[in-house]
Design a protein around this motif. Sequence first.
Motif, PDB file in Angstrom:
ATOM      1  N   ARG A 222      -0.556  -8.592  11.321  1.00 51.63           N
ATOM      2  CA  ARG A 222      -0.803  -7.340  10.609  1.00 51.63           C
ATOM      3  C   ARG A 222      -1.601  -6.316  11.442  1.00 51.63           C
ATOM      4  O   ARG A 222      -1.193  -5.149  11.520  1.00 51.63           O
ATOM      5  CB  ARG A 222      -1.486  -7.612   9.275  1.00 51.63           C
ATOM      6  N   PRO A 223      -2.703  -6.700  12.100  1.00 54.46           N
ATOM      7  CA  PRO A 223      -3.456  -5.690  12.871  1.00 54.46           C
ATOM      8  C   PRO A 223      -2.604  -5.045  13.960  1.00 54.46           C
ATOM      9  O   PRO A 223      -2.675  -3.823  14.181  1.00 54.46           O
ATOM     10  CB  PRO A 223      -4.603  -6.497  13.489  1.00 54.46           C
TER      11      PRO A 223
ATOM     12  N   LEU B 290      -0.279  -2.544  12.495  1.00 48.82           N
ATOM     13  CA  LEU B 290      -0.945  -1.286  12.166  1.00 48.82           C
ATOM     14  C   LEU B 290      -1.100  -0.430  13.406  1.00 48.82           C
ATOM     15  O   LEU B 290      -0.869   0.785  13.383  1.00 48.82           O
ATOM     16  CB  LEU B 290      -2.309  -1.562  11.529  1.00 48.82           C
TER      17      LEU B 290
ATOM     18  N   ILE C 299       0.472   3.257  13.796  1.00 44.58           N
ATOM     19  CA  ILE C 299      -0.354   4.443  14.035  1.00 44.58           C
ATOM     20  C   ILE C 299       0.088   5.162  15.310  1.00 44.58           C
ATOM     21  O   ILE C 299       0.228   6.391  15.332  1.00 44.58           O
ATOM     22  CB  ILE C 299      -1.844   4.055  14.097  1.00 44.58           C
TER      23      ILE C 299
ATOM     24  N   THR D 283       3.163   7.024  14.605  1.00 47.69           N
ATOM     25  CA  THR D 283       2.906   8.227  13.814  1.00 47.69           C
ATOM     26  C   THR D 283       2.483   9.390  14.705  1.00 47.69           C
ATOM     27  O   THR D 283       3.000  10.499  14.590  1.00 47.69           O
ATOM     28  CB  THR D 283       1.786   7.973  12.786  1.00 47.69           C
TER      29      THR D 283
ATOM     30  N   ASN E 281      -3.164   7.455   6.414  1.00 50.93           N
ATOM     31  CA  ASN E 281      -2.914   6.216   7.124  1.00 50.93           C
ATOM     32  C   ASN E 281      -4.075   5.238   6.927  1.00 50.93           C
ATOM     33  O   ASN E 281      -3.892   4.061   6.649  1.00 50.93           O
ATOM     34  CB  ASN E 281      -2.796   6.527   8.629  1.00 50.93           C
ATOM     35  N   TYR E 282      -5.287   5.787   7.076  1.00 51.75           N
ATOM     36  CA  TYR E 282      -6.485   4.974   6.973  1.00 51.75           C
ATOM     37  C   TYR E 282      -6.596   4.365   5.581  1.00 51.75           C
ATOM     38  O   TYR E 282      -6.864   3.165   5.418  1.00 51.75           O
ATOM     39  CB  TYR E 282      -7.698   5.856   7.274  1.00 51.75           C
TER      40      TYR E 282
ATOM     41  N   THR F 127      -4.018   1.704   5.196  1.00 50.47           N
ATOM     42  CA  THR F 127      -4.409   0.563   6.017  1.00 50.47           C
ATOM     43  C   THR F 127      -5.450  -0.295   5.305  1.00 50.47           C
ATOM     44  O   THR F 127      -5.355  -1.511   5.261  1.00 50.47           O
ATOM     45  CB  THR F 127      -5.006   1.066   7.350  1.00 50.47           C
ATOM     46  N   ARG F 128      -6.451   0.364   4.745  1.00 46.45           N
ATOM     47  CA  ARG F 128      -7.514  -0.381   4.067  1.00 46.45           C
ATOM     48  C   ARG F 128      -6.960  -1.161   2.891  1.00 46.45           C
ATOM     49  O   ARG F 128      -7.352  -2.309   2.653  1.00 46.45           O
ATOM     50  CB  ARG F 128      -8.608   0.585   3.603  1.00 46.45           C
ATOM     51  N   GLN F 129      -6.073  -0.512   2.154  1.00 41.44           N
ATOM     52  CA  GLN F 129      -5.454  -1.203   1.023  1.00 41.44           C
ATOM     53  C   GLN F 129      -4.744  -2.461   1.495  1.00 41.44           C
ATOM     54  O   GLN F 129      -4.933  -3.546   0.961  1.00 41.44           O
ATOM     55  CB  GLN F 129      -4.442  -0.272   0.333  1.00 41.44           C
ATOM     56  N   VAL F 130      -3.943  -2.294   2.548  1.00 42.89           N
ATOM     57  CA  VAL F 130      -3.153  -3.417   3.054  1.00 42.89           C
ATOM     58  C   VAL F 130      -4.073  -4.515   3.552  1.00 42.89           C
ATOM     59  O   VAL F 130      -3.875  -5.696   3.261  1.00 42.89           O
ATOM     60  CB  VAL F 130      -2.208  -2.934   4.184  1.00 42.89           C
ATOM     61  N   GLN F 131      -5.124  -4.120   4.287  1.00 43.83           N
ATOM     62  CA  GLN F 131      -6.061  -5.122   4.814  1.00 43.83           C
ATOM     63  C   GLN F 131      -6.693  -5.901   3.671  1.00 43.83           C
ATOM     64  O   GLN F 131      -6.801  -7.117   3.713  1.00 43.83           O
ATOM     65  CB  GLN F 131      -7.163  -4.437   5.634  1.00 43.83           C
TER      66      GLN F 131
END
Lengths: 332, 427
Positions: free
Chosen positions: A242-243, A246, A250, A253, A319-320, A323-327
């Motif tokens: 996952r990291p 991301l 990014i 993007t 994006n951030y 990302t936090r949600q996914v993490q």
Amino acid sequence: MTRTDAPAGEVLETSPATGSPVPPPGLTWRQKLSHWDFRFSPYLYVVPFFALFLVIGVYPMVYSGYLSFFSWPRYGLTHGEGVGFANYGHVLADPVFHKAFWNTIGIFVLSAVPQVVVATVVAAMLDTPLRGRTWWRMSVLLPFVVAPAAAALIFGSIFADKTGLANEVLRAVGLSGVAWHSDRFASWTAIATMVNYRWTGYNTLIILAALQAIPRQLYEAAAIDGAGRVQQFFHVTLPSIRPTMLFVIITATIGGMQIFTEPRLFDTNLQFQGGANYQYQTLTMYVFNTSNSGTDPYPRAAAATWIIVLIIIGIALLNYAITRQVQRRGER
Amino acid sequence: MRHSTTRRKAAVGAALALVAGTTAACGGDSEASQASLGKDDVLTITTFSDFGYDALIEEWNADPDRPFSVEMTKIADWDPWKQTLTQKLQAGDGLTDIVAVEGDAMPQFLSEGASDQFADISDPSLDDRWVEYAYQAGQTADGKQVGYPTDAGPEAFCYRADLFEKAGLPSDREEVEAIFETWDSYFAAGEELTAALPETKWYDSSGSIAQAMLNQAEFPFQTADNTIDVENAELELVWDTVTGYSTTLSPRVVQWKEDWTANFTNDGFATMPCPGWMFSNIKSNAPEVKGWDIANAFPGGGGNWGGSYLAVPAMSEHQEEAQEFASWLTDADQELAAFEAAGNYPANVEAQESLAAENATDPYFNDAPTAVILADRAAAVEPGRPYKGDMYSDILGLFQTAIQRVDEGASPDESWETFTQAVDGLS
């Protein structure tokens, strides 16, 4: 930094107030010098970068911000009178700018999404014990080595409306040709294809590196629990990388918001306005073309640049948040 | 470790010096200092398309008596070079000692402010060297000479005699002149040919026909006092004609692009307006095709398409030598050599006269008497037509783009509206 990092034979004390080492009184000159070396050298090491960054990074940004509030006579060497926010108003009201915005988003979605999906699948396939593994791995990177201009020229002739290979193939199987340059969606697809050609292999290798860092025991455990290949991919592989995913998303993007070379070289319009009807003019092309126009070229381009900066910041924040949600979901 | 401190400081110092050096270089000195060139020094020149200078410059550099040597940069097409040229002029930095400027764009470089970016290369001894109208078109209103004319673009019509024959049209050079007599006869013959040969279109692109018709208009885009006016009858006639024939006579491709080039070899079209400089384009795009010929006629009289200039940017550090070399390149012998190499019809009077006397023919074009044809076509040009104001080149680009939209399937009304909006956006 711990005490043990200090050069051997030197005594340093940490002052309770600041937490930084302070030379106790009565040290020799050499000891003081050593202490200063220890304390200030790191800053000196990074100074060249920041000095360069100030000159070629920050200064142009600040200056273009300043410039965006002035007029500029055609062929003038300096700016004219201040005009307030007029340049921003011009750009925001410009229908061409709106088109460029949606073109950029469209090309970005058509390139980033397939790129990441395909890269992940190819990387997973390369992570298996193949014969001639290195050869396969190197060959996915090959398109990345091709200069963007060369790639764009090749694809330009593939996607030529009347005589291009793509349409010849379509006609050979009984379909009608696609208007690659005049249909908005078709032009986005053609440009996204060029982007994907170049960048999929690059992302594949990054994801491959992440895949190889996954402990093999996880797969064994999953296999013992009865998970098949596909289940292993979704429940072991994907969560583990996952990291890296991301990171890939990014960078894709940022690349997508800056896309310029491919649409510019794909252009059949002699004014380089991204298609006769601005079908595939991107935001960076808008800035470039504005800086070439007759009226207030640089200030308007500068205003457009700053608007794009704000758009990118907005997307980065989005994006951030995602990302936090996914993490967080991953941590549960 | 400690001993390296001094070395480290030296490194940091060097890095800072480098930064400082770069900054100073970015600033540049605003006053271009004039330094004279020695034998081994290089004078730089940028041209676009094919000016026919390769052999000339080679010859110059091989000559042991030359005062300096010359290096040429060739850009493939005018349009990207126009953008680069404009940008570098605005930046006041980064151009070669001599730059080539296309004739349609000359007025915008002559306008107030822009002409300050160029050196004055007027030389009273050269007054009668070039055709008067070409010479004056390189001059500002107050008499500053910005450019030396390299060539003129009197237009004839090139046609595929083999396709004409196949379609049952007359194909002989003298006989076809009737077809190219008026625009009406021209378009009528086109309808005949496209009916007989459904795979072939009549002309190479809508853009080139629009250009040909525009070159006969008096005030297509701007009135004499440079007021922009695109809602006039002359321009509307061009627009209606070209967009009207878009689906029947035009291959609907953009000039200079892949599909356009491909049509030269796959019988995609049968005629095209042909200034002298177009000859080399046809030859390089269709080296194997037999059947090209040139008619000594042009619908509705004559027209001048293009014709370029050599100018010396004020930022050049070798203005004197640049002027000297530009003058040499535009002298009779060199303009003749350029005509032989690339077909660029000279703007130089003496060169034109000797071309006419020489009666040169071109085997590629079925031995057409190119020199006589272009001389006749040059005589048919009405000087000062069309009027080119300071925005001519910009509006022309937008107009061509508007035609491209119609070729691509947009409705003429919609495309016209986008065009007028874009023209409004210019000011």
